[in-house]
Scaffold this motif. Structure first.
Motif, mmCIF file in Angstrom:
data_model
loop_
_atom_site.group_PDB
_atom_site.id
_atom_site.type_symbol
_atom_site.label_atom_id
_atom_site.label_comp_id
_atom_site.label_asym_id
_atom_site.label_seq_id
_atom_site.Cartn_x
_atom_site.Cartn_y
_atom_site.Cartn_z
ATOM 1 N N ASP A 1 -6.455 -2.854 4.061
ATOM 2 C CA ASP A 1 -5.344 -3.611 3.461
ATOM 3 C C ASP A 1 -5.382 -5.071 3.885
ATOM 4 O OD1 ASP A 1 -4.140 -1.437 2.053
ATOM 5 O OD2 ASP A 1 -3.332 -0.710 3.950
ATOM 6 N N GLY B 1 -6.856 5.801 2.822
ATOM 7 C CA GLY B 1 -6.892 4.447 2.285
ATOM 8 C C GLY B 1 -8.211 4.124 1.613
ATOM 9 N N ASP C 1 0.868 -1.163 0.000
ATOM 10 C CA ASP C 1 0.000 0.000 0.000
ATOM 11 C C ASP C 1 0.913 1.222 0.000
ATOM 12 O OD1 ASP C 1 -2.413 1.608 0.525
ATOM 13 O OD2 ASP C 1 -1.557 1.823 2.526
ATOM 14 N N SER D 1 -2.601 0.876 -4.670
ATOM 15 C CA SER D 1 -3.104 2.016 -3.908
ATOM 16 C C SER D 1 -4.388 2.567 -4.514
ATOM 17 C CB SER D 1 -2.041 3.121 -3.868
ATOM 18 O OG SER D 1 -2.516 4.262 -3.193
#
Length: 211
Positions: free
Chosen positions: A171, A47, A9, A109
């Motif tokens: 993630d 995120g 990430d 990402s």
């Protein structure tokens, strides 16, 4: 720990872009009268997609309105993001050691690929990564496994040869959905306990633990 491929990430995993992110969100939110979200509220959305983040911060669900927020954010980010983003101290050394050991490296990402490349070029790390899968490259954002699966296909590797490294619950869920090993790092706002609740190979305070 040896894997053939390490997928990372970006935000809060390789780089701290929270200052730039907060600045961009704050400009858009303030412009539209949403002054109650705190900096920490904004950081907790890092995120997620921009639309998801703005919806969480404002309560807005109208698709057209969220798209406008996103458009305004991108314009702000063109000005403020790269100059307000720093790599975590150990990142360059860890990446170069993994690369020297024969590993393939990638980034998965929600951030735009061009924005990530801009920073890597500025930091002299544009030669390290074998691929970058950004938000514009997938039809579904994490925790969809699409980005990871694209990387596996392009790099021609098996799932068991891959470690996906990230800082958030999203993630961890992404790695689980893609059926690859997960390594958590507590660079961000997600705690050790929150990350360790998911299947994982390791939870790290620093990426140094990869090497």
């Amino acid at each position: 720990m040896e894997y053939k491929v390490y997928l990372f990430d970006f935000d809060y995993t390789l780089a701290d872009s929270s200052r730039g992110i907060v600045t961009c969100f704050r400009h858009v939110l303030d412009r539209h009268g949403y002054t109650s979200p705190t900096d920490d509220d904004i950081k907790r959305t890092i995120g997620k997609t921009l639309e998801e983040s703005f919806s969480l911060l404002t309560g807005v669900t109208d698709v057209a309105c969220l798209a406008e927020f996103r458009r305004e954010y991108v314009k702000e980010a063109d000005v403020y993001m790269t100059s307000n983003t720093v790599l975590f101290p150990e990142v360059e050394g860890v990446l170069r050691r993994l690369k020297a050991g024969g590993a393939q490296l990638g980034i998965i990402s929600t951030k735009f690929r061009y924005r990530i490349r801009e920073l890597l070029v500025a930091k002299g790390l544009d030669d390290v990564f074998d691929l970058i899968v950004g938000g514009e490259d997938v039809s579904a954002a994490k925790p969809s496994p699409e980005g990871v699966l694209i990387a596996l296909d392009r790099l021609h590797v098996r799932k068991e040869d891959v470690l996906y490294v990230g800082d958030s619950v999203v993630d961890a869920e992404t790695a689980q959905a893609a059926d690859v090993s997960f390594g958590g790092v507590t660079h961000g706002v997600t705690t050790y306990a929150e990350l360790s609740a998911y299947p994982h190979r390791l939870i790290m305070a620093s990426l140094e633990e990869l090497v």
